[in-house]
Design an enzyme around this catalytic site. Structure first.
Site, PDB file in Angstrom:
ATOM      1  N   SER A   1       0.866  -1.189   0.000  1.00 38.85           N
ATOM      2  CA  SER A   1       0.000   0.000   0.000  1.00 38.85           C
ATOM      3  C   SER A   1       0.895   1.229   0.000  1.00 38.85           C
ATOM      4  O   SER A   1       2.126   1.115   0.032  1.00 38.85           O
ATOM      5  CB  SER A   1      -0.914   0.026   1.228  1.00 38.85           C
ATOM      6  OG  SER A   1      -0.172   0.390   2.366  1.00 38.85           O
TER       7      SER A   1
ATOM      8  N   TYR B   1       2.924  -0.265  11.037  1.00 41.33           N
ATOM      9  CA  TYR B   1       2.404  -0.707   9.737  1.00 41.33           C
ATOM     10  C   TYR B   1       2.977   0.184   8.620  1.00 41.33           C
ATOM     11  O   TYR B   1       3.423  -0.309   7.573  1.00 41.33           O
ATOM     12  CB  TYR B   1       0.875  -0.627   9.772  1.00 41.33           C
ATOM     13  CG  TYR B   1       0.177  -1.069   8.523  1.00 41.33           C
ATOM     14  CD1 TYR B   1      -0.068  -2.419   8.292  1.00 41.33           C
ATOM     15  CD2 TYR B   1      -0.250  -0.144   7.571  1.00 41.33           C
ATOM     16  CE1 TYR B   1      -0.712  -2.831   7.135  1.00 41.33           C
ATOM     17  CE2 TYR B   1      -0.895  -0.545   6.416  1.00 41.33           C
ATOM     18  CZ  TYR B   1      -1.127  -1.889   6.204  1.00 41.33           C
ATOM     19  OH  TYR B   1      -1.769  -2.290   5.063  1.00 41.33           O
TER      20      TYR B   1
END
Ligand SMILES: NC(=O)c1ccc[n+]([C@@H]2O[C@H](COP(=O)([O-])OP(=O)(O)OC[C@H]3O[C@@H](n4cnc5c(N)ncnc54)[C@H](OP(=O)(O)O)[C@@H]3O)[C@@H](O)[C@H]2O)c1
Length: 253
Positions: free
Chosen positions: A144, A157
């Site tokens: 992402s 993350y």
């Protein structure tokens, strides 16, 4: 031709639920024998395989911890013994804790790195010899752009995603030039999965994500899964090193 060699084979890490589950089902529809894997959710892994079989597909289900080298080597050995090759590796598995730096322990901080970065490294490293035996070898990395504007609540993350994207760029050049293995990244927008923890149930938040998206909705797991065959079935086999956004254009807003 030996049927063992003509069967297309895929391994999808973290396919007991969410995006990985949808990718496993999608690849089975494409005719791949799919290795479904779970880490803790055995029931979810078996459900994925059941759904594959109900739709006429083929596969098997195994426990896999992508951060444990022995576990990774074991599944690669299984594939080697049964088929002798692997056509598609999907590095999808992830576990993380959405907490700020102040709230996190070191163990919690490490979770995203162990699964996203060390997991992708281990699975890719140990799949190379199997992928080399494929006629159309592909590695797909589910990543992402969470690293671009890192949110303090998902710091581990975001930082692990930055490392994964650097790994992706390096291996897409390295594996293509050394072995003819193509590596592409699929970049989902927000998808309403367990990965979001309690926020999964926050209807207001999901309404806002949809409102802010150019196409006025959020991604479904099937949107992400449908992107994978586009990359691996490229008729010219020249797609390599792409960050393929599947987010309705959300990365440009
Ligand atoms: N959801 C989103 O909005 C979004 C957006 C962009 C990118 N992504 C990326 O898409 C991927 C899939 O996300 P998701 O939303 O589908 O997550 P999810 O629903 O939480 O599923 C995560 C999967 O990873 C597996 N897993 C966790 N730890 C593992 C380990 N140590 N070894 C092997 N497997 C492990 C889980 O297995 P068990 O449940 O069996 O333990 C589960 O199958 C992740 O890489 C995530 O970063 C997600």
């Amino acid at each position: 031709m030996n049927p063992k060699n003509s069967q297309k084979v895929a391994l999808v890490t973290g396919s007991s639920k969410g995006i990985g589950q949808a990718i496993a089902k999608r690849l089975a529809k494409e005719g791949y024998f799919v290795y479904v894997t779970y880490h803790e959710n055995e029931k979810g892994g078996k459900l994925t395989l059941d759904e594959i079989k109900q739709n006429g597909g083929e596969g098997d289900v195994w426990k896999l911890d992508v951060s444990d080298e022995k576990s990774v080597v074991k599944i690669m050995d299984l594939i080697m013994n049964k088929f002798g090759h692997l056509d598609v590796l999907v590095n999808n598995a992830c576990r993380d804790i959405s907490k700020s730096m102040e709230e996190s322990s070191l163990e919690e901080w490490k979770l995203a790195f162990d699964t996203k970065v060390h997991g992708a490294w281990l699975c890719t490293k140990h799949a190379i010899s199997l992928l080399q035996k494929s006629k159309n070898p592909n590695v797909i990395i589910i990543s992402s752009n969470a690293d671009e504007r890192p949110d303090k609540e998902i710091l581990s993350y975001a930082v692990a995603t930055g490392a994964l994207n650097t790994f992706f760029k390096a291996v897409s050049v390295h594996l293509a030039s050394e072995y003819g293995i193509r590596v592409n990244a699929v970049m989902p927008g927000q998808v309403r999965t367990d990965n979001w923890g309690e926020l999964r149930n926050d209807d207001k938040l999901w309404g806002k994500f949809a409102e802010d998206n150019p196409l006025k909705r959020v991604a479904k797991v099937e949107d992400i899964a449908d992107a994978v065959p586009i990359l691996i079935n490229d008729p010219h086999r020249f797609l390599n090193g792409n960050m393929f956004f599947v987010n309705g254009g959300g990365h440009l807003t």
